[in-house]
Design a protein around this motif. Structure first.
Motif, PDB file in Angstrom:
ATOM      1  N   SER A  52       0.785  -1.243  -0.163  1.00  0.00           N
ATOM      2  CA  SER A  52       0.100  -0.132  -0.131  1.00  0.00           C
ATOM      3  C   SER A  52       0.941   1.271   0.158  1.00  0.00           C
ATOM      4  O   SER A  52       2.159   1.184   0.256  1.00  0.00           O
ATOM      5  N   VAL A  53       0.186   2.196  -0.267  1.00  0.00           N
ATOM      6  CA  VAL A  53       0.801   3.654  -0.209  1.00  0.00           C
ATOM      7  C   VAL A  53       1.309   3.766   1.308  1.00  0.00           C
ATOM      8  O   VAL A  53       2.576   4.378   1.467  1.00  0.00           O
ATOM      9  N   GLY A  54       0.453   3.727   2.290  1.00  0.00           N
ATOM     10  CA  GLY A  54       1.109   3.725   3.616  1.00  0.00           C
ATOM     11  C   GLY A  54       2.329   2.913   3.897  1.00  0.00           C
ATOM     12  O   GLY A  54       3.138   3.227   4.629  1.00  0.00           O
ATOM     13  N   THR A  55       2.366   1.603   3.357  1.00  0.00           N
ATOM     14  CA  THR A  55       3.544   0.852   3.870  1.00  0.00           C
ATOM     15  C   THR A  55       4.592   1.182   2.950  1.00  0.00           C
ATOM     16  O   THR A  55       5.819   1.576   3.753  1.00  0.00           O
ATOM     17  N   PHE A  56       4.631   1.868   1.745  1.00  0.00           N
ATOM     18  CA  PHE A  56       5.839   2.499   1.151  1.00  0.00           C
ATOM     19  C   PHE A  56       6.205   3.845   1.834  1.00  0.00           C
ATOM     20  O   PHE A  56       7.374   4.046   1.877  1.00  0.00           O
ATOM     21  N   THR A  57       5.101   4.456   2.538  1.00  0.00           N
ATOM     22  CA  THR A  57       5.261   5.670   3.059  1.00  0.00           C
ATOM     23  C   THR A  57       6.287   5.494   4.623  1.00  0.00           C
ATOM     24  O   THR A  57       7.180   6.004   4.634  1.00  0.00           O
ATOM     25  N   TRP A  58       5.918   4.519   5.166  1.00  0.00           N
ATOM     26  CA  TRP A  58       6.726   4.163   6.320  1.00  0.00           C
ATOM     27  C   TRP A  58       8.098   3.537   6.075  1.00  0.00           C
ATOM     28  O   TRP A  58       8.969   3.591   6.682  1.00  0.00           O
ATOM     29  N   LEU A  59       8.265   2.743   5.192  1.00  0.00           N
ATOM     30  CA  LEU A  59       9.350   2.426   4.673  1.00  0.00           C
ATOM     31  C   LEU A  59      10.527   3.335   4.249  1.00  0.00           C
ATOM     32  O   LEU A  59      11.681   3.496   4.600  1.00  0.00           O
ATOM     33  N   MET A  60       9.909   4.474   3.550  1.00  0.00           N
ATOM     34  CA  MET A  60      10.617   5.718   3.078  1.00  0.00           C
ATOM     35  C   MET A  60      11.006   6.340   4.371  1.00  0.00           C
ATOM     36  O   MET A  60      12.177   6.845   4.262  1.00  0.00           O
ATOM     37  N   HIS A  61      10.230   6.539   5.173  1.00  0.00           N
ATOM     38  CA  HIS A  61      10.413   7.177   6.486  1.00  0.00           C
ATOM     39  C   HIS A  61      11.707   6.361   7.175  1.00  0.00           C
ATOM     40  O   HIS A  61      12.517   7.178   7.853  1.00  0.00           O
ATOM     41  N   LEU A  62      11.735   5.136   7.158  1.00  0.00           N
ATOM     42  CA  LEU A  62      12.686   4.420   7.741  1.00  0.00           C
ATOM     43  C   LEU A  62      14.113   4.806   7.242  1.00  0.00           C
ATOM     44  O   LEU A  62      15.082   4.935   7.840  1.00  0.00           O
ATOM     45  N   LEU A  63      14.022   4.750   5.995  1.00  0.00           N
ATOM     46  CA  LEU A  63      15.076   5.199   5.140  1.00  0.00           C
ATOM     47  C   LEU A  63      15.625   6.432   5.745  1.00  0.00           C
ATOM     48  O   LEU A  63      17.034   6.698   5.877  1.00  0.00           O
ATOM     49  N   PHE A  64      14.684   7.450   5.823  1.00  0.00           N
ATOM     50  CA  PHE A  64      15.065   8.977   6.147  1.00  0.00           C
ATOM     51  C   PHE A  64      15.659   8.852   7.679  1.00  0.00           C
ATOM     52  O   PHE A  64      16.683   9.499   7.818  1.00  0.00           O
ATOM     53  N   ILE A  65      15.171   8.061   8.464  1.00  0.00           N
ATOM     54  CA  ILE A  65      15.822   7.997   9.670  1.00  0.00           C
ATOM     55  C   ILE A  65      17.280   7.284   9.567  1.00  0.00           C
ATOM     56  O   ILE A  65      18.136   7.858  10.257  1.00  0.00           O
ATOM     57  N   LEU A  66      17.525   6.197   8.873  1.00  0.00           N
ATOM     58  CA  LEU A  66      18.716   5.787   8.589  1.00  0.00           C
ATOM     59  C   LEU A  66      19.816   6.739   7.977  1.00  0.00           C
ATOM     60  O   LEU A  66      20.904   6.997   8.585  1.00  0.00           O
TER      61      LEU A  66
END
Length: 226
Positions: A52-66
Motif C-alpha cells: 500500500s501507499v502507507g506501507t511504502f510511506t513508512w518504509l521511506m521514513h525508515l530510510l530517512f531515519i537511517l
C-alpha cells in the motif's frame, strides 16, 4: 512530565497526523498531482500494488531515519527513534484516508473540482503540520531529515526544504519514466502535475494564514512545561 500531559501532547500531534493524512488522500483523489513528500510512495504503489501507499510511506521514513543516523553519527539522539512509531502511525493513517476517499467515489475528472481538491489538500496539510508541531509529540521523518540536512549543510531550512522536495519529485519522475514510460504517473493516476506545484508552493503561504488560528485553538490546551 505527567502522564496526562504526555497524553495531551501525543493526542494533539496524532490529530495533526490524521489531518495531514486526509490531505494526502484528497490530493490522490484529485488526480492532479500530490505533494512532493508523498510522490515516491504513491508511484511505487502504482508499480507494486501488493504494498500500500502507507506501507511504502513508512518504509521511506525508515530510510530517512537511517540517513539521519549516517549524517549525524554520534550526534544522533536516542529520542530521534520516536520517528519510527510516528512513521508507522502516519503510514497507516494515509492508507485509512485513501480507503475512505476511495469508498466515496472514483478520482475527480472535472478540472475545477481537481483544482479545488488540490487547494483543500493544501489547507489540510498546513493545518495538520501546525497541529503536529504544536503537540510536540510525533515528529515525521521527512521534516526531521530536512532539519538535519539544513544543520549539516549550514543552509537555511527553507532552502533545503525546496531542494528536498525537488529531489522527491525528480526521483518520482525518473521512476515513473522507467516503470510506465511517463513522467506524471502510470497514465490513469497522475502523481506529478499542477497539483504538485500547488501543494509545494502554497502550503507555506497557507500556514501563515492558518497558524494564528491553530495557536488560538490548541495553544491553551498545551501543558505548561515545568
Amino acid at each position: 512530565m505527567k502522564f496526562k500531559d504526555i497524553f495531551v501532547r501525543y493526542g494533539i500531534s496524532t490529530l495533526g497526523l490524521v489531518i495531514i493524512a486526509l490531505g494526502v488522500g484528497i490530493s490522490i483523489k484529485s488526480n492532479l498531482g500530490i505533494s512532493p513528500p508523498s510522490c515516491p510512495p504513491t508511484i511505487l504503489n502504482l508499480k507494486w500494488t501488493s504494498l500500500s501507499v502507507g506501507t511504502f510511506t513508512w518504509l521511506m521514513h525508515l530510510l530517512f531515519i537511517l540517513l539521519q543516523a549516517l549524517l549525524l553519527r554520534k550526534d544522533f539522539k536516542l529520542s530521534y527513534l520516536m520517528q519510527i512509531p510516528a512513521a508507522f502511525v502516519f503510514g497507516y493513517l494515509c492508507d485509512a484516508a485513501i480507503w475512505l476517499f476511495d469508498a466515496i467515489q472514483s478520482p475527480a475528472t472535472h478540472y475545477p473540482v481537481q483544482i479545488l481538491l488540490s487547494l483543500l489538500a493544501v489547507v489540510l496539510a498546513a493545518v495538520g503540520i501546525k497541529i503536529e508541531v504544536l503537540g510536540q509529540g510525533w515528529v515525521l521523518a521527512g521534516d526531521m531529515t530536512t532539519a538535519v540536512l539544513s544543520t549539516v549543510s549550514r543552509k537555511p531550512f527553507s532552502t533545503v526544504k525546496v531542494l528536498f522536495d525537488l529531489v522527491m519529485v525528480a526521483l518520482t519522475a525518473t521512476f515513473a519514466w522507467w516503470a510506465f514510460g511517463l513522467l506524471s504517473g502510470n497514465g490513469s493516476t497522475n502523481v506529478i502535475r499542477e497539483g504538485t506545484l500547488i501543494q509545494a508552493f502554497l502550503t507555506g503561504f497557507c500556514m501563515k494564514l492558518t497558524d494564528p488560528w491553530m495557536d488560538r485553538l490548541f495553544g491553551p490546551l498545551m501543558p505548561v512545561r515545568e
